[in-house]
Scaffold this active site. Sequence first.
Site, short mmCIF file in Angstrom:
data_model
loop_
_atom_site.label_atom_id
_atom_site.label_comp_id
_atom_site.label_asym_id
_atom_site.label_seq_id
_atom_site.Cartn_x
_atom_site.Cartn_y
_atom_site.Cartn_z
N ARG A 9 47.06 40.71 42.48
CA ARG A 9 46.98 41.07 40.92
C ARG A 9 48.18 40.59 39.81
O ARG A 9 49.27 41.11 40.54
CB ARG A 9 46.61 42.38 40.53
N GLY B 204 40.96 36.33 35.66
CA GLY B 204 40.87 35.95 34.23
C GLY B 204 41.24 37.10 33.38
O GLY B 204 41.76 38.11 33.61
N GLU B 205 40.52 36.81 32.02
CA GLU B 205 40.80 37.71 31.01
C GLU B 205 39.36 37.63 30.03
O GLU B 205 38.91 36.48 29.74
CB GLU B 205 41.95 37.34 30.07
N ASP C 215 39.87 45.31 31.10
CA ASP C 215 38.68 44.21 30.87
C ASP C 215 37.87 44.26 32.21
O ASP C 215 36.86 44.00 32.19
CB ASP C 215 39.08 43.01 30.37
N CYS D 258 45.42 35.75 38.50
CA CYS D 258 45.41 36.44 39.74
C CYS D 258 44.74 35.60 40.72
O CYS D 258 44.31 34.51 40.48
CB CYS D 258 44.32 37.78 39.54
#
Length: 277
Positions: A50, A77-78, A101, A2
């Site tokens: 996004r 990120g994640e 998340d 993103c």
Amino acid sequence: MCGISGFISATRQDTLAVVATMSHALRHRGPDQEGQWQNDARTVAFGHTRLSIIDLSELGRQPMCDPESGVTLAFNGEIYNYRELRRELAQLGHSFRSQSDSEVLLRGYIEWGNDVVAKLRGMFTFGIWDPRLQEVLIVRDRLGIKPLYWAATGDGFLFASEIRALLSTGLVKRHLDPAGLASYLWHGFVPGPHTIISDVQRLDPATLMRIDTTGRILEERRYWQLESCDEKLPADEARANSKSHLERALAEHLVSDVPLGVFLSGGVDSSVVAAIA
């Protein structure tokens, strides 16, 4: 992947327009959704483009704002352990609207403040506006997998996922840094925190920064350091530990609401990743 951006200024009233310009420059990083937000005083604005990976619905849209506290998040990120953190936060009384998340990170900050970074496993950069403290927090992951650049100018404080976004605003001068240029020509890259642009710096890995509503940096500190280990393990135990860690890491990386793939370089590392996956 993103794209995030932010602008903090006590003197300009066009913070949202500046962030919209940066979002446009980052559109290639997030083709699925785009959003901007600003606080009521127009001193802080965030942008987000996004690429949807977890919770593809509108509930995962960013910037994400908590309606009760006003705390607002722009996240790239994640978070691989978000399910564990979600269960922990639910036990503490938090409720969730989405399966993302991002919302877990937002709720985690509301519960633990800056200490939330110590609980995160993942690759990330994010900006958080906390109206209770009248501060913005920007953070980069422990190994610096996700990029984050910033610039402090006479107009305020800007941050973004790419240098091009900062330059697109016209608030950052396009002046090459001689040392950065020499480093790029010699090494093929510019070691952080410097960049090839004289007025732009890269936030170091495992670093957080706090900024007030005037754009003044209140704190910059490293929140994690790789510890050295002198312990020697028997070969069989070392192999078993490595296999266990790899399997756990891959299981967390494979959590996704979209199809996944593996880029193979032909080396041992990517082949091991593909085999475990």
